[in-house]
Design an enzyme around this catalytic site. Structure first.
Site, short mmCIF file in Angstrom:
data_model
loop_
_atom_site.label_atom_id
_atom_site.label_comp_id
_atom_site.label_asym_id
_atom_site.label_seq_id
_atom_site.Cartn_x
_atom_site.Cartn_y
_atom_site.Cartn_z
N ALA A 68 0.82 -1.21 0.00
CA ALA A 68 0.00 0.00 0.00
C ALA A 68 0.86 1.26 0.00
CB ALA A 68 -0.94 -0.03 1.20
N ASP A 126 9.29 -6.96 -4.24
CA ASP A 126 8.18 -7.47 -3.41
C ASP A 126 7.93 -8.89 -3.86
OD1 ASP A 126 5.63 -8.09 -2.25
OD2 ASP A 126 5.37 -5.94 -1.92
N ARG A 174 -6.73 -0.43 -1.34
CA ARG A 174 -5.83 0.61 -0.85
C ARG A 174 -4.52 0.70 -1.64
NH1 ARG A 174 -5.47 -4.02 1.50
NH2 ARG A 174 -3.50 -4.81 2.35
N ASP A 230 6.22 -4.38 6.02
CA ASP A 230 5.07 -4.58 6.89
C ASP A 230 5.39 -5.35 8.17
OD1 ASP A 230 5.52 -7.10 5.94
OD2 ASP A 230 3.55 -7.38 5.01
N CYS A 243 0.30 -21.40 29.83
CA CYS A 243 -0.70 -22.00 30.71
C CYS A 243 -2.07 -21.34 30.54
CB CYS A 243 -0.24 -21.93 32.17
SG CYS A 243 -0.07 -20.25 32.80
#
Length: 896
Positions: A408, A434, A445, A506, A562
């Site tokens: 984006a 990328d 976007r 990112d 836990c």
């Protein structure tokens, strides 16, 4: 006038709006889906606003412009090309805006603005407008309840104004998730003091309202309306008088109850005179922005008289503009009039710069979203921004830049780079990388991508789209992950051929890695990131500013094991548990089987992990290689898969809960005599089986890892379930359940069942096992609704939540948490990319004054802006750099 309407869908397209929905929510998106918006002016700023508004998903956008495309428009308006010269700007832009979002009607209007036109819209945005039009149409909109926004940029300065009427209701001021905490104790006093469990700070502020539920003993609180609180500490707050209430016993949850806020706005003509309405964004520039409020008014007077903007670097025009500002200041009476700023504005007012348009355009579009959705706090009412530090000392040089990741922010950076001419000279070049391919959720976007690009490499498509904006750009697109494995490509020679790096990564690990590489090769780095409406930018200049630095430990946010295994008390816990179940059952175990089948050293390597872990892994491998007749769990048919899923249901949601309650009954006391099941420990209850999505999803996924085809036919599955025999279960007193992570770790170091481990080693040594069929591990994919992944996660999480009386989460919320989705919206992305590119101007010019640079933290939801000088490089770092260059002796020699 024509319009383009791709489709009309009443339901929200969750695949398209996926990341934005986590910013705005369904209700706000539905409100936006009925809004009509008019955006006047289709130069660089106007198209930036229109692009963001169309991507956001309002119902209808009309873009208006009477003007024709000129050469100067091509450096700022990314939809205009040489072939559009002499044609109407709105007409040339409308079709390209329409393809950004198939759910938004986009219309053009090429006539002049008038009253009849404006009255058709809920929101009106003016750009490139006269002050007379701003006042006239501002009064009209104010009197008719139309939300009115003015945005303007001149050179390195920008202006934004909002008027949402006399009574504008904001339903959610900040968009943050309401605080929710568990109660440790409540005093019977005036005021009563609530102490929360120490696993999480309450995050509340004075005046916030809360509601109580599940309180035992002081049950009066459960039926009360929202109560105002006063913070006493990070884990405590006081409420009203509880002295007449019953004694508090245990349990209880506090949830923040957000209240609507009613805001009042002044019309523009009145707000012009109110300097208290200026929202500051850089506290080192208070007098500058107060001066800009007068200077923009003076510019309108200048243009009205001269029929033009001040000339570039014209001293006479600057002097004239300053005279007008001084006259205005006779009324305004500013404490300090920044005359240098007025001159700088005059010198550069003809400039139309993509980064300034991106920043102001992102902010303006966010205000449109607020007006339509009634979510987030609007600007009240003026904002001025400048980046006068970008003014050149010398002419910019050609530049070679690496731009890493074209997501984006990466798309917005590339668009700005194209308009700025970066990498467009004879010696200029941009390398982008990328490794990802385009997904449908990116389209909302990442505006360089279109529907027909889905499935294609992001970097290649982004490079092609950027060259479409500026054909002279020189770009090389890679599909490499940025890590140590790619250092053969991004080596010393590669970095030494760069002038700088722009990072739109990112994740923190990749940022830290890239920062280290830039420090190693002494290259400047631009860094930016977003989280919903929040954004940040950082510029790293060698020998001048602090670097990004090492990753901060996030261990404090990790959920104790836990808690996940036995004591969940939040839906985040059950979702992480479900995700762990998915990974263990459908990915890790099949991978272990395949490693065993092809790697003779697998068993030895597994034993090196420790006896406890080895027993679990090797047991899973053996079980996966043998069918039920041999005591294993390898299915032969679809019916076997359904049988496995039914028995797994019984184990997870009934048997294990019964065992836990056998070890710790509901009335269990601690060694101090206090209830064991109190505070963050919620007492569970076993579930009774009811045919569910869990069985369907679990059976299908189990079948997939063995290559067995399943079905979604619930009737068929119910028929199989009727013949499934579920083994009886009796809780055992010999079972040890760990209460803390420390106990779990101590248990791992103790002796385990050596006999069982040796037995497994012997069984797995059988040569016949090596001929078994490979399994098919499943990689979790959250965005494919047909693959059963989220079906399993949601079902498993909500069943476990039911075990512990934790409110269930719908699929949308579960997907965000389990899929670790980062909320995103185009407006923040555009604003952050604009700020990064303003820093780029400074880097290219070689600015060496740290006061010229800016680090930014913004939150568009609440108009929070902090623009500050970066932290300077430390003395030790300066010493280290000089030592690397051989200019000083090592420290121990200096000391001796």
């Amino acid at each position: 006038n024509c319009f383009y309407k791709m489709s009309e869908i009443s339901e929200i397209d969750e695949g398209f709006y996926s990341r934005q929905l986590y910013v705005l929510g369904h209700e706000a998106m539905h409100r936006m889906g009925s809004a009509k918006v008019l955006i006047a002016g289709m130069k660089g700023l106007g198209v930036e606003i229109a692009k963001n508004v169309v991507l956001s998903g309002v119902k209808h956008v009309t873009v208006q412009d009477e003007g024709m495309t000129t050469w100067s428009d091509l450096s700022s308006q990314f939809f205009l090309k040489e072939s559009h010269l002499g044609q109407n700007r709105a007409a040339c832009s409308v079709q390209q805006l329409a393809v950004l979002n198939p759910h938004v009607v986009v219309e053009q209007y090429t006539g002049p603005l008038d009253e009849n036109l404006l009255l058709q819209y809920q929101v009106v945005v003016l750009t490139d407008s006269s002050l007379e039009d701003q006042k006239r149409f501002g009064e009209l909109c104010h009197s008719h309840g139309i939300k009115f926004i003015v945005a303007d940029t001149k050179g390195l300065c920008g202006q934004l104004f909002c008027d949402f009427g006399e009574k504008f209701e904001v339903l959610d001021r900040d968009g943050e998730m309401p605080a929710s905490v568990m109660i440790q104790s409540i005093s019977k006093d005036n005021p009563g003091v609530v102490i929360c469990t120490d696993d999480q700070k309450h995050g509340l502020s004075d005046g916030d309202n809360v509601i109580f539920s599940e309180v035992q003993g002081m049950t009066e609180l459960n039926n009360m309306a929202p109560v105002g609180i006063k913070v006493r500490g990070p884990y405590s707050f006081s409420i009203g008088d509880t002295s007449a209430f019953s004694e508090y016993e245990r349990g209880g949850v506090v949830n923040e109850a957000k209240q609507p806020v009613l805001l009042n706005f002044k019309p523009l003509s009145e707000a012009l005179q109110d300097h208290d309405l200026l929202v500051m964004n850089d506290y080192g520039k208070i007098s500058r922005h107060q001066t800009l409020h007068l200077a923009f008014q003076a510019l309108h007077s200048f243009v009205k008289k001269e029929k033009r903007l001040p000339g570039l670097w014209s001293q006479s025009d600057a002097d004239y503009l300053l005279t007008i500002v001084r006259e205005l200041n006779e009324v305004a009476q500013l404490e300090e009039l920044d005359e240098v700023t007025v001159q700088s504005l005059s010198y550069t007012a003809q400039g139309d710069l993509a980064p300034i348009n991106a920043f102001i355009g992102g902010l303006a579009a966010q205000e449109v979203i607020k007006a339509c959705s009634r979510k987030f706090t609007p600007l009240q009412q003026w904002l001025y921004f400048d980046a006068l530090e970008c003014l050149p000392e010398d002419q910019p040089t050609e530049c070679s830049f690496a731009h890493l990741i074209s997501g984006a922010i990466g798309c917005e950076l590339l668009k700005n780079f194209a308009l700025m001419g970066l990498g467009a000279g004879d010696d200029g070049h941009i390398t982008i990388t990328d490794m990802d391919s385009i997904e449908r959720s990116n389209l909302n976007r990442q505006f360089l991508f279109r529907t027909h690009d889905v499935g294609k490499p992001k970097s290649k498509v982004a490079a092609r789209a950027a060259c479409d904006i500026n054909p002279q750009m020189r770009i090389t697109a890679h599909q490499n992950r940025l890590d140590a494995d790619s250092e053969g490509v991004y080596n010393y020679c590669f970095f030494m051929g760069l002038d700088g790096v722009a990072a739109a990564l990112d994740n923190v690990e990749a940022r830290v890695y890239l920062d280290g590489r830039c420090v190693q090769h002494q290259k400047p780095m631009l860094e930016g990131g977003t989280l919903g409406t929040k954004g940040h930018t950082l510029v790293v200049v060698p020998h001048l500013t602090e670097s990004y630095g090492p990753a901060k430990s996030s261990s404090s946010n990790a959920i104790p094991l836990c808690t996940l295994k036995n004591f969940p008390h939040r839906i985040e816990h059950t979702l992480q548990w479900a995700r762990d179940q998915f990974e263990g059952l459908f990915k890790q175990t099949p991978e272990n089987v395949n490693f065993f089948l092809r790697d003779t050293a697998f068993i030895k390597r597994t034993l090196d992990l420790g006896d406890t872990e080895a027993l679990e892994i090797l047991g899973g491998v053996w079980s996966s290689l043998h069918d039920t007749e041999a005591g294993g769990q390898r299915p032969k048919s679809w019916e076997d898969c359904v049988r496995w899923a039914r028995c797994k249901w019984e184990t997870l949601f009934n048997n294990e809960i019964r065992q836990l309650l056998h070890c710790f009954p509901p009335d269990e006391k601690t060694t101090h005599g206090l209830p064991f099941w109190s505070g963050s420990k919620r007492c569970p209850h076993p579930l009774t089986f009811d045919p569910s999505i869990y069985v369907m999803a679990g059976a299908n996924l189990y079948g997939q890892i063995y290559g067995i085809k399943g079905t979604r036919d619930l009737t068929s599955i119910r028929g199989i379930l009727e013949n499934v025999r579920v083994p009886a279960f009796t809780p055992k007193s010999s079972v040890k359940i760990h209460v803390t992570d420390k106990e779990m770790e101590e248990e791992k170091t103790r002796e385990c069942d050596d006999v069982r481990l040796e037995e497994l080693k012997g069984k797995l040594a059988s040569p016949s096992l090596k001929s078994s069929a490979q399994m098919y591990p499943i990689d979790f994919e959250k965005d494919d609704d047909s693959n059963f992944h989220m079906d399993y996660i949601v079902a498993a999480s909500n069943l476990r939540a039911e075990n512990y009386d934790i409110p269930a989460a719908d699929r949308h919320k579960s997907k965000r948490i389990a899929g670790r989705i980062i909320p995103a919206i185009a407006t923040t992305t555009a604003a952050v990319a604009g700020l990064m590119c303003l820093e780029l101007y400074k880097l290219v010019q070689g600015h060496q004054k740290i006061s010229s640079y800016r680090t930014a933290y913004i939150n568009l939801a609440v108009q929070y802006f902090v623009m500050s000088q970066p932290i300077g490089v430390t003395t030790l770092w300066v010493w280290f750099q000089l030592w690397l260059q051989g200019k000083i002796q090592p420290l121990h020699k200096t000391l001796s």
